[in-house]
Design a protein around this motif. Sequence first.
Motif, PDB file in Angstrom:
ATOM      1  N   LYS A 146       0.845  -1.194   0.000  1.00  0.00           N
ATOM      2  CA  LYS A 146       0.000   0.000   0.000  1.00  0.00           C
ATOM      3  C   LYS A 146       0.882   1.246   0.000  1.00  0.00           C
ATOM      4  O   LYS A 146       1.782   1.384   0.824  1.00  0.00           O
ATOM      5  CB  LYS A 146      -0.914  -0.001   1.227  1.00  0.00           C
ATOM      6  CG  LYS A 146      -1.951  -1.114   1.212  1.00  0.00           C
ATOM      7  CD  LYS A 146      -2.845  -1.054   2.439  1.00  0.00           C
ATOM      8  CE  LYS A 146      -3.893  -2.160   2.419  1.00  0.00           C
ATOM      9  NZ  LYS A 146      -4.745  -2.140   3.632  1.00  0.00           N
ATOM     10  N   ARG A 187       1.538   5.315   0.401  1.00  0.00           N
ATOM     11  CA  ARG A 187       1.004   6.471   1.128  1.00  0.00           C
ATOM     12  C   ARG A 187       2.025   7.591   1.047  1.00  0.00           C
ATOM     13  O   ARG A 187       3.221   7.356   0.792  1.00  0.00           O
ATOM     14  CB  ARG A 187       0.678   6.127   2.573  1.00  0.00           C
ATOM     15  CG  ARG A 187       1.870   6.014   3.515  1.00  0.00           C
ATOM     16  CD  ARG A 187       1.414   5.669   4.934  1.00  0.00           C
ATOM     17  NE  ARG A 187       2.496   5.751   5.887  1.00  0.00           N
ATOM     18  CZ  ARG A 187       3.429   4.847   6.064  1.00  0.00           C
ATOM     19  NH1 ARG A 187       3.428   3.758   5.317  1.00  0.00           N
ATOM     20  NH2 ARG A 187       4.375   5.014   6.985  1.00  0.00           N
ATOM     21  N   ALA A 213      -3.914  -0.171   8.527  1.00  0.00           N
ATOM     22  CA  ALA A 213      -5.182  -0.496   7.871  1.00  0.00           C
ATOM     23  C   ALA A 213      -6.346  -0.414   8.845  1.00  0.00           C
ATOM     24  O   ALA A 213      -7.456  -0.016   8.463  1.00  0.00           O
ATOM     25  CB  ALA A 213      -5.100  -1.900   7.269  1.00  0.00           C
TER      26      ALA A 213
END
Length: 308
Positions: free
Chosen positions: A183, A185, A275
């Motif tokens: 993920k 970011r 998460a």
Amino acid sequence: MDDAALVERYLEYQRVERRLAARTLALYQADLAKLLAYAEAVPVGLVAVHNAHIRRWVAQMHGGGRSGRGIALILSGWRGLYSWLGREGLVEANPVQDVRAPKSGKPLPKALGVDEAVQLAEFSGEAEDPWLEARDAAMVELLYGAGLRVAELTGLDVRASGAARGWVDLDAGEAHVLGKGSKRRSVPIGAQAAQALTAWLALRGEGATLNPALFIGRHGTRLTSQSIWQRLRRRSQLAGLATPVHPHMLRHSFASHVLQSSGDLRAVQELLGHANISTTQVYTRLDFQHLARAYDAAHPRARRKPGG
């Protein structure tokens, strides 16, 4: 054969057949002494112990303050005894077989105090090697100032590219990282981190290496997580900190200090790349510890001893 003799026979089996070390045998003996004491208090013979007895004794140990891990080790010793008794034909079933220790509470992450974190960030070491000093200072500023994981730090490149896992955009004041679960970011970079990165990039040099990695070693290869652990541990010791610091401790410190200042749990979750909010909530416990220490140190009713 009485219970004590059974235990001695089992320990002799462990010593002779399995050749266990004396220290391990001593631990087994201590655990089995507890079992003998519990059985004697009922009273019940070892070969007549049932599952309900074991569960009751586990509850007593837990109620007495013994940790889940400690109980698990004791149960392991008991389970081994009853497995042996079964092979000897003395019991039909192992009463410990399906008994598990209570779960231990997840320990709080270790975080530096604000003063300690600042002391480390402002420390100037390796005066004889400005190149190393600039690099290590920039690493500390990113770990503490942006809350990066060490794998995210090692994955940073000097600039964005199709192959880059992460990079720093000094003009925008952001670091783009690839976190857990692949993920991506973006996290803000503070003024101190930007200043440290600018100083490092000036010394690193554009033509110093063909490796695109932001943080490199003397031979031009990307720094590994292990190298960063070692450098950070050395730097914290040189800075005079009582506890050797590792990269994740700076991430914990970042989260705890931002939460102390802002109280914004959702923002901390986004900055850390968690998460689930439940993962971030552990820092509320750290924040409470900070408040409790401040109360104990400052409030007159906290400092006054009963009867004083």
